[in-house]
Design a protein around this motif. Sequence first.
Motif, PDB file in Angstrom:
ATOM      1  N   VAL A  57     -40.474  28.525   4.115  1.00 48.39           N
ATOM      2  CA  VAL A  57     -40.832  27.112   4.019  1.00 48.39           C
ATOM      3  C   VAL A  57     -39.729  26.289   4.647  1.00 48.39           C
ATOM      4  N   THR A  58     -39.979  24.996   4.861  1.00 53.10           N
ATOM      5  CA  THR A  58     -38.986  24.082   5.418  1.00 53.10           C
ATOM      6  C   THR A  58     -37.999  23.679   4.329  1.00 53.10           C
ATOM      7  N   PRO A  59     -36.686  23.813   4.559  1.00 60.10           N
ATOM      8  CA  PRO A  59     -35.710  23.445   3.519  1.00 60.10           C
ATOM      9  C   PRO A  59     -35.666  21.949   3.300  1.00 60.10           C
ATOM     10  N   TYR A  60     -35.162  21.565   2.118  1.00 61.76           N
ATOM     11  CA  TYR A  60     -34.977  20.151   1.824  1.00 61.76           C
ATOM     12  C   TYR A  60     -33.896  19.574   2.733  1.00 61.76           C
ATOM     13  N   PRO A  61     -34.016  18.327   3.102  1.00 65.04           N
ATOM     14  CA  PRO A  61     -32.947  17.716   3.914  1.00 65.04           C
ATOM     15  C   PRO A  61     -31.661  17.613   3.112  1.00 65.04           C
ATOM     16  N   THR A  62     -30.525  17.557   3.830  1.00 65.75           N
ATOM     17  CA  THR A  62     -29.217  17.450   3.184  1.00 65.75           C
ATOM     18  C   THR A  62     -29.126  16.154   2.404  1.00 65.75           C
ATOM     19  N   VAL A  63     -28.663  16.261   1.165  1.00 65.23           N
ATOM     20  CA  VAL A  63     -28.555  15.086   0.305  1.00 65.23           C
ATOM     21  C   VAL A  63     -27.387  14.237   0.768  1.00 65.23           C
ATOM     22  N   THR A  64     -27.617  12.960   0.974  1.00 65.09           N
ATOM     23  CA  THR A  64     -26.564  12.026   1.375  1.00 65.09           C
ATOM     24  C   THR A  64     -26.181  11.163   0.195  1.00 65.09           C
ATOM     25  N   SER A  65     -24.899  10.773   0.166  1.00 58.70           N
ATOM     26  CA  SER A  65     -24.397   9.960  -0.939  1.00 58.70           C
ATOM     27  C   SER A  65     -24.875   8.524  -0.805  1.00 58.70           C
ATOM     28  N   ASP A  66     -25.242   7.930  -1.950  1.00 60.06           N
ATOM     29  CA  ASP A  66     -25.659   6.526  -1.971  1.00 60.06           C
ATOM     30  C   ASP A  66     -24.477   5.583  -2.181  1.00 60.06           C
ATOM     31  N   ARG A  67     -23.235   6.141  -2.264  1.00 54.29           N
ATOM     32  CA  ARG A  67     -22.067   5.307  -2.513  1.00 54.29           C
ATOM     33  C   ARG A  67     -21.749   4.466  -1.287  1.00 54.29           C
ATOM     34  N   VAL A  68     -21.502   3.216  -1.489  1.00 57.88           N
ATOM     35  CA  VAL A  68     -21.207   2.285  -0.406  1.00 57.88           C
ATOM     36  C   VAL A  68     -19.709   2.296  -0.138  1.00 57.88           C
ATOM     37  N   SER A  69     -19.330   2.448   1.138  1.00 59.07           N
ATOM     38  CA  SER A  69     -17.915   2.454   1.497  1.00 59.07           C
ATOM     39  C   SER A  69     -17.317   1.076   1.271  1.00 59.07           C
ATOM     40  N   PRO A  70     -16.055   1.037   0.786  1.00 57.05           N
ATOM     41  CA  PRO A  70     -15.435  -0.271   0.537  1.00 57.05           C
ATOM     42  C   PRO A  70     -15.186  -1.022   1.835  1.00 57.05           C
ATOM     43  N   THR A  71     -15.299  -2.309   1.768  1.00 60.41           N
ATOM     44  CA  THR A  71     -15.054  -3.171   2.920  1.00 60.41           C
ATOM     45  C   THR A  71     -13.601  -3.614   2.912  1.00 60.41           C
ATOM     46  N   LEU A  72     -12.895  -3.310   4.005  1.00 62.34           N
ATOM     47  CA  LEU A  72     -11.488  -3.657   4.101  1.00 62.34           C
ATOM     48  C   LEU A  72     -11.355  -5.053   4.693  1.00 62.34           C
ATOM     49  N   SER A  73     -10.592  -5.870   4.027  1.00 61.80           N
ATOM     50  CA  SER A  73     -10.377  -7.227   4.506  1.00 61.80           C
ATOM     51  C   SER A  73      -8.899  -7.444   4.770  1.00 61.80           C
ATOM     52  N   ARG A  74      -8.595  -8.227   5.759  1.00 61.68           N
ATOM     53  CA  ARG A  74      -7.209  -8.513   6.118  1.00 61.68           C
ATOM     54  C   ARG A  74      -6.653  -9.575   5.181  1.00 61.68           C
ATOM     55  N   PRO A  75      -5.479  -9.298   4.581  1.00 62.86           N
ATOM     56  CA  PRO A  75      -4.924 -10.303   3.664  1.00 62.86           C
ATOM     57  C   PRO A  75      -4.567 -11.575   4.412  1.00 62.86           C
ATOM     58  N   PRO A  76      -4.636 -12.692   3.734  1.00 60.56           N
ATOM     59  CA  PRO A  76      -4.311 -13.959   4.403  1.00 60.56           C
ATOM     60  C   PRO A  76      -2.852 -13.995   4.833  1.00 60.56           C
ATOM     61  N   GLU A  77      -2.629 -14.559   5.992  1.00 56.90           N
ATOM     62  CA  GLU A  77      -1.274 -14.655   6.511  1.00 56.90           C
ATOM     63  C   GLU A  77      -0.504 -15.742   5.767  1.00 56.90           C
ATOM     64  N   THR A  78       0.711 -15.383   5.398  1.00 60.55           N
ATOM     65  CA  THR A  78       1.561 -16.335   4.691  1.00 60.55           C
ATOM     66  C   THR A  78       2.695 -16.774   5.607  1.00 60.55           C
ATOM     67  N   THR A  79       2.980 -18.016   5.579  1.00 58.03           N
ATOM     68  CA  THR A  79       4.061 -18.557   6.396  1.00 58.03           C
ATOM     69  C   THR A  79       5.389 -18.300   5.704  1.00 58.03           C
ATOM     70  N   PRO A  80       6.327 -17.605   6.371  1.00 63.38           N
ATOM     71  CA  PRO A  80       7.609 -17.328   5.720  1.00 63.38           C
ATOM     72  C   PRO A  80       8.351 -18.614   5.381  1.00 63.38           C
ATOM     73  N   ALA A  81       9.010 -18.557   4.232  1.00 58.37           N
ATOM     74  CA  ALA A  81       9.764 -19.736   3.800  1.00 58.37           C
ATOM     75  C   ALA A  81      10.941 -19.960   4.736  1.00 58.37           C
ATOM     76  N   PRO A  82      11.201 -21.174   5.118  1.00 51.73           N
ATOM     77  CA  PRO A  82      12.315 -21.440   6.033  1.00 51.73           C
ATOM     78  C   PRO A  82      13.655 -21.133   5.371  1.00 51.73           C
ATOM     79  N   ASP A  83      14.611 -20.682   6.189  1.00 53.14           N
ATOM     80  CA  ASP A  83      15.950 -20.383   5.698  1.00 53.14           C
ATOM     81  C   ASP A  83      16.692 -21.698   5.495  1.00 53.14           C
ATOM     82  N   THR A  84      16.994 -21.986   4.233  1.00 48.81           N
ATOM     83  CA  THR A  84      17.645 -23.267   3.923  1.00 48.81           C
ATOM     84  C   THR A  84      19.159 -23.186   4.036  1.00 48.81           C
ATOM     85  N   TYR A  85      19.696 -21.985   4.320  1.00 49.27           N
ATOM     86  CA  TYR A  85      21.143 -21.844   4.423  1.00 49.27           C
ATOM     87  C   TYR A  85      21.639 -22.338   5.781  1.00 49.27           C
ATOM     88  N   VAL A  86      22.870 -22.793   5.784  1.00 50.84           N
ATOM     89  CA  VAL A  86      23.509 -23.295   7.002  1.00 50.84           C
ATOM     90  C   VAL A  86      24.497 -22.242   7.495  1.00 50.84           C
TER      91      VAL A  86
END
Length: 209
Positions: A57-86
Amino acid sequence: MYKSFSAAVVLVLILAAAGCAELPPDYIFEQPDATSPPAGTPAVTVSDPGHGYLTPVTPYPTVTSDRVSPTLSRPPETTPAPDTYVTIYDQMIQYPQATKAYSLDLTTPPLIIEYEVEPKMITRIKYTRSDYGKREYRSYKQIYPSENAWFLVTIRDRESGAIVAEDGFGKLYSADRRKKIYMGWSGNYQIEFAGDEARVHILMRAGGV
């Protein structure tokens, strides 16, 4: 099988007894094939691994996972604090040379002194005998900092001359080539730089002058 063979033998004996020297030319003597299956036996197909019990007979198709891959997001860019030293001092000093001293009235702490030491390097050729093979003498090059290389930062109270902070490279201090001195309180100071057989980059900053 044996009955047929016996009947053929009896027929030959009867013909011989009757005076026949030869068998009839159109007579063919056949011995039953012992390997032939009896009549009516169904043939078995060798290529059938299930021997008739299994159906491909024809075999069953390979079972695939229903788990959704996580979506990677780029963290927001932060502006470095200015150097207040002289920056109040940024120099490269090649030792040996005379000790340098500077006065500073620190009204807005902190005072940060960073320095990086490049000591004079000594190269030595060492000859030793190998413990393997032909036990021949071989030369090895050794490179290491000069024992006479050192650098010292001294911070004094300008009025009393008392040492309030001190650090350096070599002699009584560690061989760490990069260090930082942090002064967190205000005062009237005298800062001294001294050394020998070394090249030192010094960066001095303060919260305000």
